[in-house]
Design a protein around this motif. Structure first.
Motif, PDB file in Angstrom:
ATOM      1  N   TYR A 165     -12.969   9.521   4.474  1.00  0.00           N
ATOM      2  CA  TYR A 165     -12.929   8.089   4.174  1.00  0.00           C
ATOM      3  C   TYR A 165     -14.083   7.368   4.862  1.00  0.00           C
ATOM      4  O   TYR A 165     -14.750   6.524   4.254  1.00  0.00           O
ATOM      5  CB  TYR A 165     -11.591   7.498   4.624  1.00  0.00           C
ATOM      6  N   GLY A 210      -9.476  11.472   7.388  1.00  0.00           N
ATOM      7  CA  GLY A 210     -10.113  10.270   7.925  1.00  0.00           C
ATOM      8  C   GLY A 210     -11.624  10.307   7.826  1.00  0.00           C
ATOM      9  O   GLY A 210     -12.254   9.337   7.416  1.00  0.00           O
ATOM     10  N   ARG A 220     -21.275   3.457   1.107  1.00  0.00           N
ATOM     11  CA  ARG A 220     -21.357   2.099   0.544  1.00  0.00           C
ATOM     12  C   ARG A 220     -22.130   1.160   1.469  1.00  0.00           C
ATOM     13  O   ARG A 220     -23.004   0.419   1.015  1.00  0.00           O
ATOM     14  CB  ARG A 220     -19.949   1.547   0.310  1.00  0.00           C
ATOM     15  N   ASP A 233     -18.465  20.043  -5.228  1.00  0.00           N
ATOM     16  CA  ASP A 233     -17.973  20.077  -6.609  1.00  0.00           C
ATOM     17  C   ASP A 233     -18.335  21.359  -7.332  1.00  0.00           C
ATOM     18  O   ASP A 233     -17.659  21.738  -8.280  1.00  0.00           O
ATOM     19  CB  ASP A 233     -18.556  18.889  -7.398  1.00  0.00           C
ATOM     20  N   MET A 293       0.843  -1.206   0.000  1.00  0.00           N
ATOM     21  CA  MET A 293       0.000   0.000   0.000  1.00  0.00           C
ATOM     22  C   MET A 293       0.869   1.243   0.000  1.00  0.00           C
ATOM     23  O   MET A 293       1.721   1.412   0.861  1.00  0.00           O
ATOM     24  CB  MET A 293      -0.899  -0.032   1.239  1.00  0.00           C
ATOM     25  N   ARG A 294       0.693   2.137  -0.976  1.00  0.00           N
ATOM     26  CA  ARG A 294       1.548   3.312  -1.039  1.00  0.00           C
ATOM     27  C   ARG A 294       0.877   4.517  -0.383  1.00  0.00           C
ATOM     28  O   ARG A 294      -0.339   4.618  -0.363  1.00  0.00           O
ATOM     29  CB  ARG A 294       1.914   3.621  -2.492  1.00  0.00           C
ATOM     30  N   ARG A 295       1.692   5.383   0.182  1.00  0.00           N
ATOM     31  CA  ARG A 295       1.145   6.581   0.824  1.00  0.00           C
ATOM     32  C   ARG A 295       1.695   7.824   0.141  1.00  0.00           C
ATOM     33  O   ARG A 295       2.886   8.054   0.133  1.00  0.00           O
ATOM     34  CB  ARG A 295       1.516   6.594   2.315  1.00  0.00           C
ATOM     35  N   LEU A 296       0.830   8.615  -0.463  1.00  0.00           N
ATOM     36  CA  LEU A 296       1.267   9.797  -1.202  1.00  0.00           C
ATOM     37  C   LEU A 296       0.565  11.025  -0.653  1.00  0.00           C
ATOM     38  O   LEU A 296      -0.241  11.645  -1.308  1.00  0.00           O
ATOM     39  CB  LEU A 296       0.953   9.651  -2.694  1.00  0.00           C
ATOM     40  N   GLY A 297       0.807  11.348   0.619  1.00  0.00           N
ATOM     41  CA  GLY A 297       0.149  12.512   1.190  1.00  0.00           C
ATOM     42  C   GLY A 297      -0.879  12.103   2.236  1.00  0.00           C
ATOM     43  O   GLY A 297      -1.245  10.932   2.322  1.00  0.00           O
ATOM     44  N   GLU A 298      -1.334  13.067   3.022  1.00  0.00           N
ATOM     45  CA  GLU A 298      -2.247  12.726   4.110  1.00  0.00           C
ATOM     46  C   GLU A 298      -3.679  12.577   3.589  1.00  0.00           C
ATOM     47  O   GLU A 298      -4.050  13.171   2.571  1.00  0.00           O
ATOM     48  CB  GLU A 298      -2.170  13.779   5.217  1.00  0.00           C
ATOM     49  N   CYS A 299      -4.445  11.753   4.262  1.00  0.00           N
ATOM     50  CA  CYS A 299      -5.824  11.530   3.852  1.00  0.00           C
ATOM     51  C   CYS A 299      -6.759  11.938   4.974  1.00  0.00           C
ATOM     52  O   CYS A 299      -6.482  11.689   6.149  1.00  0.00           O
ATOM     53  CB  CYS A 299      -6.035  10.062   3.497  1.00  0.00           C
ATOM     54  N   TRP A 304     -17.222   8.047   3.066  1.00  0.00           N
ATOM     55  CA  TRP A 304     -17.213   7.258   1.814  1.00  0.00           C
ATOM     56  C   TRP A 304     -17.650   5.824   2.105  1.00  0.00           C
ATOM     57  O   TRP A 304     -18.478   5.254   1.402  1.00  0.00           O
ATOM     58  CB  TRP A 304     -15.801   7.286   1.215  1.00  0.00           C
ATOM     59  N   VAL A 342     -21.362  16.271  -1.019  1.00  0.00           N
ATOM     60  CA  VAL A 342     -20.345  15.941  -2.027  1.00  0.00           C
ATOM     61  C   VAL A 342     -20.625  16.688  -3.326  1.00  0.00           C
ATOM     62  O   VAL A 342     -19.713  17.251  -3.938  1.00  0.00           O
ATOM     63  CB  VAL A 342     -20.310  14.407  -2.261  1.00  0.00           C
TER      64      VAL A 342
END
Lengths: 171, 137
Positions: free
Chosen positions: B12, B9, B19, B103, B1-7, B15, B99
């Protein structure tokens, strides 16, 4: 805010990259949900206006995406108005709430609400399956056609009954 | 799993909630239609069936010629089901509105105002629905 951070799985990322390289531009718009699974990635977010979105020639992927949005907003608006009208009809017994409730219960509005609910449910189920199992994104187009193949009869028959006011008996 | 910056929480979890609540609502709708057709032993038209599946409040079958509405269709079980469904569905809906709004509305202050308005609307609709379920029906 030109960048937004999403969580993305390796699977979804590779499938998405593959689709983008193969020239399927609509994958980026129609399969928006797929960009937001596990893992993390930064995506450039192009802020398009509503009319720009409608003009976007993304094919069927963009069409089902914008329809998902419109039907979702339709459900939210109509059902919220219905709940609030039912609340005020019982609290105040005023003519406006009664008129709104009568309008909501009229046949055309019921058919429209049924369209919104069924379309949003089926489209949402497809997005859900694509998110749970990202390799399905390779069959994005086929899944959309499957969705319409289920939608047309399941919407058409009850909509016909509702529009003609025919009661369905279950003994 | 790659981490490219903060997410974020919360983003998420919302999201994920969208579902999971979708799965819950799909199953609740299917269960409602099965219940209406098998255990209802009644005459129900198509609108009544989908109204019941979407929101199982007994007012939604009262206008049809369904017998013994009160003991069969208006009890604690369906009221609790209704409340859970109302909470889940309204949060799903108003979160979706947030959401969409994010946009299309760009100024930060206006966005904050609109999001606050959406939160207020959510609380008002959920409150009104809960009063409808427990006070009048």
């Amino acid at each position: 805010m030109p960048f937004r951070t999403f969580r993305v799985s390796e699977d979804a990322l590779s499938v998405l990259a593959e689709l983008l390289h193969s020239g399927m531009r609509e994958a980026a718009v129609g399969g928006r949900g797929a960009m937001e699974t596990r893992g993390m990635v930064r995506l450039r977010l192009h802020r398009a206006s509503f009319w720009e979105t409608l003009r976007y020639q993304g094919g069927i992927g963009a069409l089902v995406w914008i329809l998902h949005r419109i039907t979702g907003l339709g459900i939210l608006l109509l059902v919220s108005v219905h709940v609030l009208a039912a609340f005020f009809m019982n609290a105040l017994d005023d003519p406006i709430s009664t008129a709104i409730t009568r309008w909501y219960e009229s046949r055309p509005v019921q058919v429209f609400v049924y369209f919104c609910v069924l379309y949003h449910a089926l489209s949402g189920l497809r997005v859900l399956l694509e998110d749970l199992y990202p390799p399905l994104l390779r069959y994005h187009r086929e899944l959309i056609w499957l969705q319409w193949a289920i939608f047309i009869p399941v919407f058409g028959l009850p909509a016909f009954f509702i529009a003609r006011g025919i009661a369905v008996s279950s003994p | 799993m790659r981490r490219l910056g903060e997410c974020n929480g919360l983003e998420y979890y919302l999201w994920l909630f969208t579902r999971l609540s979708a799965i819950l609502m799909l199953f609740a709708g299917a269960a409602g239609i099965v219940y209406a057709n098998i255990w209802g032993r009644t005459m129900m038209d198509a609108p009544a069936q989908y109204r019941w599946a979407f929101f199982p409040i007994y007012w939604h079958v009262q206008n049809t010629d369904v017998p013994d509405v009160f003991p069969l269709w208006s009890n604690a079980f369906w009221r609790v089901c209704c409340t859970i469904l109302l909470f889940v569905a309204s949060l799903h809906g108003f979160n979706g509105l947030r959401v969409v709004v994010e946009d299309y509305i760009h100024p930060a202050v206006l966005l904050l105002l609109v999001k606050g308005l959406i939160a207020l609307l959510f609380m008002f609709v959920f409150g009104a629905g809960t009063v409808i379920i427990f006070e009048w029906f």
